[in-house]
Design a protein around this motif. Structure first.
Motif, PDB file in Angstrom:
ATOM      1  N   THR A 220       0.838  -1.199   0.000  1.00 32.27           N
ATOM      2  CA  THR A 220       0.000   0.000   0.000  1.00 32.27           C
ATOM      3  C   THR A 220       0.877   1.255   0.000  1.00 32.27           C
ATOM      4  OG1 THR A 220      -1.782  -1.125   1.178  1.00 32.27           O
ATOM      5  CG2 THR A 220      -1.759   1.281   1.269  1.00 32.27           C
ATOM      6  N   GLU A 221       0.476   2.212  -0.831  1.00 26.34           N
ATOM      7  CA  GLU A 221       1.240   3.459  -0.939  1.00 26.34           C
ATOM      8  C   GLU A 221       0.466   4.668  -0.411  1.00 26.34           C
ATOM      9  OE1 GLU A 221       3.742   2.289  -4.975  1.00 26.34           O
ATOM     10  OE2 GLU A 221       1.891   3.463  -5.129  1.00 26.34           O
ATOM     11  N   ALA A 222      -0.836   4.502  -0.158  1.00 26.28           N
ATOM     12  CA  ALA A 222      -1.644   5.605   0.371  1.00 26.28           C
ATOM     13  C   ALA A 222      -2.852   5.030   1.081  1.00 26.28           C
ATOM     14  CB  ALA A 222      -2.077   6.556  -0.744  1.00 26.28           C
ATOM     15  N   ILE A 223      -3.424   5.809   2.002  1.00 24.39           N
ATOM     16  CA  ILE A 223      -4.554   5.366   2.810  1.00 24.39           C
ATOM     17  C   ILE A 223      -5.711   6.344   2.645  1.00 24.39           C
ATOM     18  CG2 ILE A 223      -5.391   4.880   5.137  1.00 24.39           C
ATOM     19  CD1 ILE A 223      -3.411   2.839   4.233  1.00 24.39           C
ATOM     20  N   TYR A 224      -6.907   5.796   2.444  1.00 27.14           N
ATOM     21  CA  TYR A 224      -8.136   6.586   2.464  1.00 27.14           C
ATOM     22  C   TYR A 224      -8.898   6.184   3.723  1.00 27.14           C
ATOM     23  CZ  TYR A 224     -12.168   9.106   0.540  1.00 27.14           C
ATOM     24  OH  TYR A 224     -13.184   9.994   0.324  1.00 27.14           O
ATOM     25  N   ILE A 225      -8.960   7.091   4.705  1.00 25.50           N
ATOM     26  CA  ILE A 225      -9.632   6.793   5.965  1.00 25.50           C
ATOM     27  C   ILE A 225     -11.112   7.119   5.810  1.00 25.50           C
ATOM     28  CG2 ILE A 225      -9.693   7.219   8.442  1.00 25.50           C
ATOM     29  CD1 ILE A 225      -6.833   8.230   8.258  1.00 25.50           C
ATOM     30  N   GLY A 226     -11.930   6.077   5.677  1.00 23.75           N
ATOM     31  CA  GLY A 226     -13.361   6.249   5.540  1.00 23.75           C
ATOM     32  C   GLY A 226     -14.042   6.328   6.891  1.00 23.75           C
ATOM     33  N   PRO A 227     -15.354   6.235   6.917  1.00 20.82           N
ATOM     34  CA  PRO A 227     -16.087   6.356   8.186  1.00 20.82           C
ATOM     35  C   PRO A 227     -15.895   5.127   9.080  1.00 20.82           C
ATOM     36  CG  PRO A 227     -17.587   5.888   6.368  1.00 20.82           C
ATOM     37  CD  PRO A 227     -16.262   6.129   5.752  1.00 20.82           C
ATOM     38  N   ILE A 228     -15.578   5.394  10.324  1.00 23.08           N
ATOM     39  CA  ILE A 228     -15.505   4.365  11.364  1.00 23.08           C
ATOM     40  C   ILE A 228     -16.268   4.926  12.560  1.00 23.08           C
ATOM     41  CG2 ILE A 228     -13.996   2.855  12.716  1.00 23.08           C
ATOM     42  CD1 ILE A 228     -11.747   3.491  10.768  1.00 23.08           C
ATOM     43  N   PHE A 229     -17.549   4.626  12.618  1.00 17.28           N
ATOM     44  CA  PHE A 229     -18.420   5.293  13.578  1.00 17.28           C
ATOM     45  C   PHE A 229     -18.265   4.744  14.991  1.00 17.28           C
ATOM     46  CE2 PHE A 229     -20.807   5.623   9.484  1.00 17.28           C
ATOM     47  CZ  PHE A 229     -20.681   6.993   9.330  1.00 17.28           C
ATOM     48  N   LYS A 230     -17.913   3.481  15.136  1.00 15.68           N
ATOM     49  CA  LYS A 230     -17.923   2.858  16.461  1.00 15.68           C
ATOM     50  C   LYS A 230     -16.718   3.246  17.303  1.00 15.68           C
ATOM     51  CE  LYS A 230     -19.244  -1.450  16.672  1.00 15.68           C
ATOM     52  NZ  LYS A 230     -19.382  -2.896  16.402  1.00 15.68           N
ATOM     53  N   TRP A 231     -15.656   3.664  16.691  1.00 18.27           N
ATOM     54  CA  TRP A 231     -14.432   3.929  17.437  1.00 18.27           C
ATOM     55  C   TRP A 231     -14.519   5.235  18.217  1.00 18.27           C
ATOM     56  CZ3 TRP A 231      -9.535   2.528  14.082  1.00 18.27           C
ATOM     57  CH2 TRP A 231      -9.516   1.143  13.889  1.00 18.27           C
ATOM     58  N   SER A 232     -13.777   5.258  19.315  1.00 19.83           N
ATOM     59  CA  SER A 232     -13.629   6.494  20.082  1.00 19.83           C
ATOM     60  C   SER A 232     -12.570   7.375  19.411  1.00 19.83           C
ATOM     61  CB  SER A 232     -13.202   6.171  21.511  1.00 19.83           C
ATOM     62  OG  SER A 232     -11.920   5.542  21.513  1.00 19.83           O
ATOM     63  N   ASP A 233     -12.508   8.607  19.869  1.00 19.24           N
ATOM     64  CA  ASP A 233     -11.491   9.510  19.332  1.00 19.24           C
ATOM     65  C   ASP A 233     -10.092   9.004  19.632  1.00 19.24           C
ATOM     66  OD1 ASP A 233     -13.419  11.121  18.330  1.00 19.24           O
ATOM     67  OD2 ASP A 233     -13.183  12.760  19.783  1.00 19.24           O
ATOM     68  N   GLU A 234      -9.913   8.375  20.788  1.00 17.53           N
ATOM     69  CA  GLU A 234      -8.585   7.856  21.145  1.00 17.53           C
ATOM     70  C   GLU A 234      -8.158   6.748  20.190  1.00 17.53           C
ATOM     71  OE1 GLU A 234     -11.082   8.291  23.177  1.00 17.53           O
ATOM     72  OE2 GLU A 234     -10.374  10.012  24.367  1.00 17.53           O
ATOM     73  N   GLU A 235      -9.115   5.869  19.834  1.00 25.27           N
ATOM     74  CA  GLU A 235      -8.781   4.775  18.921  1.00 25.27           C
ATOM     75  C   GLU A 235      -8.481   5.318  17.519  1.00 25.27           C
ATOM     76  OE1 GLU A 235      -7.793   0.842  18.789  1.00 25.27           O
ATOM     77  OE2 GLU A 235      -8.630   1.936  20.495  1.00 25.27           O
ATOM     78  N   MET A 236      -9.250   6.321  17.093  1.00 24.38           N
ATOM     79  CA  MET A 236      -8.982   6.945  15.798  1.00 24.38           C
ATOM     80  C   MET A 236      -7.617   7.615  15.792  1.00 24.38           C
ATOM     81  SD  MET A 236     -11.212   6.596  13.360  1.00 24.38           S
ATOM     82  CE  MET A 236     -10.752   7.999  12.353  1.00 24.38           C
ATOM     83  N   GLN A 237      -7.240   8.233  16.914  1.00 24.55           N
ATOM     84  CA  GLN A 237      -5.937   8.881  16.983  1.00 24.55           C
ATOM     85  C   GLN A 237      -4.815   7.849  16.868  1.00 24.55           C
ATOM     86  OE1 GLN A 237      -5.432  12.455  17.366  1.00 24.55           O
ATOM     87  NE2 GLN A 237      -3.520  11.645  16.543  1.00 24.55           N
ATOM     88  N   ARG A 238      -5.004   6.682  17.480  1.00 23.04           N
ATOM     89  CA  ARG A 238      -3.993   5.625  17.358  1.00 23.04           C
ATOM     90  C   ARG A 238      -3.872   5.161  15.907  1.00 23.04           C
ATOM     91  NH1 ARG A 238      -5.596   4.343  22.792  1.00 23.04           N
ATOM     92  NH2 ARG A 238      -7.444   3.205  22.097  1.00 23.04           N
ATOM     93  N   LEU A 239      -4.996   5.108  15.206  1.00 23.86           N
ATOM     94  CA  LEU A 239      -4.955   4.715  13.797  1.00 23.86           C
ATOM     95  C   LEU A 239      -4.178   5.741  12.970  1.00 23.86           C
ATOM     96  CD1 LEU A 239      -5.909   2.873  11.450  1.00 23.86           C
ATOM     97  CD2 LEU A 239      -7.923   4.350  11.280  1.00 23.86           C
ATOM     98  N   VAL A 240      -4.475   7.011  13.191  1.00 27.91           N
ATOM     99  CA  VAL A 240      -3.777   8.063  12.432  1.00 27.91           C
ATOM    100  C   VAL A 240      -2.293   8.048  12.755  1.00 27.91           C
ATOM    101  CG1 VAL A 240      -3.566  10.566  12.139  1.00 27.91           C
ATOM    102  CG2 VAL A 240      -5.826   9.515  12.221  1.00 27.91           C
ATOM    103  N   ASP A 241      -1.941   7.921  14.019  1.00 29.63           N
ATOM    104  CA  ASP A 241      -0.528   7.879  14.397  1.00 29.63           C
ATOM    105  C   ASP A 241       0.170   6.669  13.790  1.00 29.63           C
ATOM    106  OD1 ASP A 241      -0.972  10.169  15.849  1.00 29.63           O
ATOM    107  OD2 ASP A 241      -1.159   9.137  17.782  1.00 29.63           O
ATOM    108  N   GLY A 242      -0.520   5.521  13.752  1.00 29.08           N
ATOM    109  CA  GLY A 242       0.083   4.325  13.171  1.00 29.08           C
ATOM    110  C   GLY A 242       0.296   4.475  11.670  1.00 29.08           C
TER     111      GLY A 242
END
Length: 815
Positions: A220-242
């Motif tokens: 993979t060379e790029a990421i499209y972050i679509g809707p993830i409604f169930k996650w908390s902001d903290e979990e989304m932040q971990r995804l972005v940081d990763g």
């Protein structure tokens, strides 16, 4: 009736009037109750945030229309389609509920599966293709169903991400709740990717951030972050940081919020989010007022703005191209100011080169020059050719005339030697063209003035913004001081509240100043024919040397006393008329009318003279009459000639045309009188503009020092009052007044300089020339002419004043 009985009747009447009047007023003021149920797929921070924002919009919009009540659903949804359908049906059956607003993909699918809705249902975030929602043109077409589409624009988003960083393989990350009951949710983005030559893989976020990151394909060379409604902001932040840790560029479908928290880019703006919320609130109002939900428009025109987090770009080793950065709103941009450096001189010169209004004027003048060429064409040789093939009646066909069948062709030409009308028309067109050229010079001066004023307005707005920001910092400092005084018991809470009010007002002033700065920058970009929000740099506002128009110390002596200043105004007024392109334009128009008068007069006695010539050829003749005539003894018979030619001269003179020639002459004289009057009007107004502009510039120049002194004095007073307030010797009213006075004085001092610079530009425009376009020799010549004019005026002042010229009067009003 007794007096007591009459009094009793009046009292009862008044009581009844007020009773029924109060009842009527109460009925008019009573608002109907409108109950709304908000239904979502499940508990989600994003859903909660959107519902809270929508509630605020609805309450604010409908506060005068209805008493809004929000009803909680009885059935709790648990991220399943079955639960969403049950909650929806319960809401439809609940008589307490007037309307249902749903959020989430599964709730939208549940709505799409119900063919008949018993009450209005609104879906603010809808993907009709994926959720099975009906659509009839720009409406849902289903009774009681309204939704707002415009969510899916994958092709635009992927293309924009590609402009930031090149890639061929991309991963789409979406929550399992999104794909669980949707019909092939990956199909739209895969179709968009294929059109762009990008291969896309679907990654379902059915666990935590670590599990999702591990599921991303290695290539993979790029990421499209679509809707993830169930996650908390903290979990989304971990995804972005990763994602950033893997140095992968990412597009945040969730909008600017996640770009601010580390995603690389997005085109989903907060402004679009607000507009969508307001559109939804407006739909609620329209439905409550009786408009059918099925008739409401479903399309939503997004206004995308590329937003890039430059800190993320630097962290993952991605450097957007300059053209991308020039059109983007940059977050965490540490590169300082961007764009070309623009000074006053550059702005005025670039406006001449690129301004569209001036360009259009020039093209219009170029078109008028073709009229000169058209008029000149009648003086050049004229030529024409013709041919015909005729079949004639055999009974009249002879060898001496037209054969029964005959083809004839020929060429004719002429050269005009003289024509009074054509001569006058050519000169009229030429002088009219020069009049338009002078109009262009006038437009050129106006464009330079417009660019100069717009540039100085930018500097003024930037300076005012800085002053207001400094005032906000000072207000925060005073708030801290008030809190300290309150903590030690010297002041009450009312002082803290007063400074909090001041902070709100100062924030508003900063926002307003920032908005004004943006508007002035857009205006300057428009004048310079640049992208309206393209960035550019300007010198610091305090650097007066970069913005002051060219000046000459030799002029100072004409500004120091009343007599010298009067001489200077008279000289500048004459210079304005001497340099004015408007006056020259009128002179050219008068000259053009003179040429028409000359042409009309000459046409009375001078003919049009031309040389003409032609030849004809008969290459074919057949049938009766085509043969040579029978010879007759002793008679030389000339039959049909194959080639014939002629050369000659023509002259034509109009002897009488019903006196219309004389009428045309008189009309031209009237036009000349009107133009001469227009010239006098323009000269008078030019003189007025110059004199008025010089008086204004004189005031604004003196005002610079006066406002500077006032600003310095008010600053010292503020410092003194602040010290007294800190020691308890001055109250908050005195400090607020001192601060407001210092702010006003600082703004006045900042504006005074730019007022003078703009006034100086207006003086130069009124005089018909800008100093930045003049050479040193031209400036020396200007000073020499000014000195000579002053010397003449000095000699004339010792003699008797000349007699006043008679005032011109309106001939129509003399009687």
């Amino acid at each position: 009736m007794t007096k007591s009985g009459l009094r009793t009747l009046l009292v009862l009447t008044a009581a009844l009037f007020f009773a029924f009047g109060s009842s009527a007023v109460a009925q008019r003021n009573a608002r109907p109750t409108f109950r709304i149920m908000m239904l979502a797929d499940g508990e989600s921070p994003l859903f909660a945030e959107r519902q809270s924002a929508l509630k605020s919009e609805i309450l604010e919009l409908m506060k005068e229309d209805a008493a809004i009540t929000f009803v909680e659903p009885g059935t709790k949804t648990n991220w399943t389609l079955e639960a969403a359908e049950a909650a929806l049906k319960e809401g439809l059956a609940d008589r307490r509920v007037d309307m249902i607003i749903v959020s989430g993909p599964m709730a939208g699918v549940a709505v799409g599966r119900i063919p008949k809705l018993s009450k209005p249902v609104l879906i603010p975030y809808a993907a009709p293709e994926l959720q099975g929602l009906p659509r009839n043109g720009n409406r849902s077409g289903r009774k009681n169903l309204a939704y707002i589409a415009g969510l899916l624009n994958f092709e635009r988003n992927i293309r924009q991400l590609e402009e930031i960083v090149r890639f061929d393989r991309m991963a789409l990350i979406v929550g399992e709740e999104v794909v669980q009951h949707l019909d092939a949710p990956e199909r739209p983005i895969q179709a968009a990717s294929q059109r762009l030559g990008v291969r896309t893989s679907l990654v379902i976020a059915n666990g935590g951030a670590e599990t999702t990151l591990a599921a991303i394909p290695k290539d993979t060379e790029a990421i499209y972050i679509g809707p993830i409604f169930k996650w908390s902001d903290e979990e989304m932040q971990r995804l972005v940081d990763g994602i950033n840790a893997q140095e992968l560029p990412s597009y945040a479908g969730g909008g600017v919020h996640w770009v601010e928290r580390g995603a690389l880019a997005t085109m989903e703006t907060d402004e679009d989010e607000t507009r969508r919320m307001r559109r939804a609130a407006l739909f609620v109002q329209r439905i409550q007022m009786g408009e059918p939900a099925a008739s409401l428009p479903v399309s939503f025109d997004q206004r995308p703005v590329l937003v890039i987090n430059m800190a993320t770009a630097k962290a993952i080793g991605t450097w957007p191209r300059f053209e991308v950065m020039a059109e983007a709103r940059l977050i965490n941009d540490q590169s300082g100011t961007r764009g070309p450096l623009i000074t006053l001189e550059i702005a005025m010169r670039d406006a001449l080169r690129a301004n569209l209004d001036l360009m259009a004027t020039g093209l219009d003048i170029d078109a008028s020059y073709e009229g000169v060429k058209v008029a000149r064409g009648s003086w050049l040789p004229q030529a024409g050719a013709d041919g015909d093939f005729l079949i004639n009646d055999p009974a009249v066909s002879t060898s001496f005339a037209q054969a029964q069948r005959q083809f004839t062709w020929g060429i004719g030409g002429s050269q005009l030697l003289y024509s009074p009308q054509a001569h006058a028309e050519l000169r009229f067109r030429r002088d009219t063209y020069w009049s338009r050229e002078h109009d262009y010079m006038s437009a050129r001066l106006d464009t330079m003035l417009e660019a100069g004023e717009a540039y100085l307005d930018v500097l003024r707005a930037k300076n005012n913004e800085g002053v207001n920001r400094d005032n906000l910092k000072l207000t925060r400092k005073n708030l801290s001081l008030a809190e300290t005084r309150n903590a030690i018991g010297v002041a009450g809470r009312e002082e803290v509240f007063r400074w909090q009010t001041q902070i709100a007002e100062s924030r508003s002033a900063v926002i307003q100043a920032s908005a004004l700065r943006n508007q002035t920058e857009i205006n300057l970009n428009r004048i310079l024919n640049r992208q309206l929000e393209a960035p550019f740099r300007v010198p610091p506002p305090e650097d007066v040397r970069t913005v002051a128009p060219g000046s000459d110390q030799r002029l100072v002596k004409y500004l120091q006393d009343a007599w010298s200043f009067k001489v200077f105004r008279e000289f500048m007024a004459k210079e304005a008329i001497r340099n004015s392109p408007e006056v020259r334009s009128i002179d050219s128009r008068i000259s053009a009318r003179d040429e028409l008068v000359k042409g009309e007069r000459r046409q009375l006695g001078i003919p049009d003279i031309a040389v003409v010539g032609s030849f004809t050829h008969v290459p074919y003749a057949g049938g009766r009459g085509s043969e040579a005539p029978a010879p007759i003894p002793n008679v030389d018979i000339v039959g049909r000639q194959t080639f014939t030619w002629s050369v000659g001269a023509t002259a034509s003179l109009t002897l009488f045309d019903g006196a219309s020639n004389y009428a045309r002459i008189r009309r031209q004289f009237r036009e000349i009188d009107r133009l001469q009057t227009d010239r006098a009007v323009i000269a008078q107004r030019l003189e007025q503009d110059v004199r008025s502009a010089l008086h204004q510039a004189g005031f604004s120049y003196a005002n610079i020092a006066l406002t500077r002194d006032a600003a310095e004095a008010s600053a010292r007073n503020l410092e003194l009052v602040t010290d007294l307030y800190q020691r308890g010797a001055a109250d908050i009213i005195q400090l607020v007044d001192a601060q407001n006075q210092a702010l006003g004085a600082a703004l006045a001092a900042a504006n005074a300089l730019y007022d003078f610079l703009i006034d100086a530009l207006r003086v130069q425009r009124a005089s018909g020339a800008f100093s930045l376009e003049g050479s040193e020799e031209e400036r020396d010549d200007f000073i020499e002419r000014l000195d000579a004019f002053a010397a003449v005026r000095k000699r004339e002042s010792r003699a008797a004043p000349p007699a006043a010229e008679p005032t011109r009067t309106n001939p129509r009003e003399q009687n």
